[in-house]
Write a protein that holds these residues in place. Sequence first.
Motif, PDB file in Angstrom:
ATOM      1  N   GLY A  49      -7.248 -11.051   1.495  1.00 38.73           N
ATOM      2  CA  GLY A  49      -6.948  -9.657   0.885  1.00 38.73           C
ATOM      3  C   GLY A  49      -7.457 -10.167  -0.512  1.00 38.73           C
ATOM      4  N   ASN A  50      -7.288  -9.016  -1.317  1.00 33.79           N
ATOM      5  CA  ASN A  50      -7.663  -8.999  -2.720  1.00 33.79           C
ATOM      6  C   ASN A  50      -6.517  -9.967  -3.644  1.00 33.79           C
ATOM      7  N   VAL A  51      -6.980 -10.285  -4.717  1.00 34.45           N
ATOM      8  CA  VAL A  51      -5.987 -11.020  -5.601  1.00 34.45           C
ATOM      9  C   VAL A  51      -4.902 -10.123  -5.978  1.00 34.45           C
ATOM     10  N   ASP A  52      -3.792 -10.809  -5.989  1.00 34.28           N
ATOM     11  CA  ASP A  52      -2.468 -10.208  -6.333  1.00 34.28           C
ATOM     12  C   ASP A  52      -1.813  -9.257  -5.393  1.00 34.28           C
ATOM     13  N   MET A 135      -2.604 -19.147   7.691  1.00 33.77           N
ATOM     14  CA  MET A 135      -3.511 -19.657   6.860  1.00 33.77           C
ATOM     15  C   MET A 135      -3.571 -18.859   5.472  1.00 33.77           C
ATOM     16  N   ASP A 136      -3.099 -19.494   4.566  1.00 37.30           N
ATOM     17  CA  ASP A 136      -2.951 -18.923   2.963  1.00 37.30           C
ATOM     18  C   ASP A 136      -4.416 -19.148   2.591  1.00 37.30           C
ATOM     19  N   LEU A 137      -5.170 -17.973   2.314  1.00 41.83           N
ATOM     20  CA  LEU A 137      -6.515 -18.130   1.803  1.00 41.83           C
ATOM     21  C   LEU A 137      -6.702 -17.554   0.341  1.00 41.83           C
ATOM     22  N   ALA A 138      -7.659 -17.942  -0.459  1.00 39.54           N
ATOM     23  CA  ALA A 138      -7.656 -17.482  -1.888  1.00 39.54           C
ATOM     24  C   ALA A 138      -8.116 -16.183  -1.842  1.00 39.54           C
ATOM     25  N   GLY A 139      -7.763 -15.044  -2.802  1.00 39.48           N
ATOM     26  CA  GLY A 139      -8.167 -13.809  -3.034  1.00 39.48           C
ATOM     27  C   GLY A 139      -9.049 -13.567  -4.084  1.00 39.48           C
ATOM     28  N   HIS A 140      -9.041 -14.320  -5.001  1.00 46.23           N
ATOM     29  CA  HIS A 140     -10.003 -14.240  -6.248  1.00 46.23           C
ATOM     30  C   HIS A 140     -11.722 -14.317  -5.756  1.00 46.23           C
ATOM     31  N   GLU A 141     -12.316 -13.665  -6.518  1.00 45.90           N
ATOM     32  CA  GLU A 141     -13.780 -13.713  -6.229  1.00 45.90           C
ATOM     33  C   GLU A 141     -14.451 -15.092  -6.451  1.00 45.90           C
TER      34      GLU A 141
END
Length: 220
Positions: A49-52, A135-141
Amino acid sequence: QSAKEGNLQNATPLVSPSSHGNGSSATTKDKTTISETLSSRNIRVAVVGNVDAGKSTLIGTLTSSQLDDGRGRARTSIMKHRHEIESGRTSTASTHLMGFRSSGEPIAGRDQIRTNKRKTEDEVARESHRLITLMDLAGHEKYLKTTIHGVSSGMADYALILVNSRHPPTHMTQHHLNLCCSFGIPVIVVFTKIDGCPEHAFKTSKSEVMALLRAPDIGK
């Protein structure tokens, strides 16, 4: 000599072979059960998902069995790097276990005796009949390559796409949706931060997500 042989035959052995065998088979059975739980009774879920959007906070809340305090306690409990804790943004791919008993009851992430101590993943696996690997994945571009690697190599059974209900989905939400669908991963959309969200904002976010899901390249 015959009397000696008779005494030796009637003597009771110090270590019973049958009891030793039972202990060994019990240990083997435990190992088999844990191995089976980690393989055939384990569902892997990619959280994107998107950051934040609240990905790490959601995972931290589910695995610790405690609500967030509004100041980042839940996400901090699962973050491993100092720069992630300070910025509040995930930059790596990490996995976290959530266990369930055979009755379907979730395993509490906190130790019942030492309430301020989290259970280790080994303890959760031993107590569980079924597991979910989040699985926790990064949201920042900036970390999109890390997220692509996590989705492509994580062998996910499902994907949770988190959308901040207070804001419309961004281009990163579309990237994550396209990424999961290209790998044939079933998608579940989760709206976060519902509390305090104006009704019109949530309605707008939901309608824009539905438009994304109906897009021809998604095929959902």
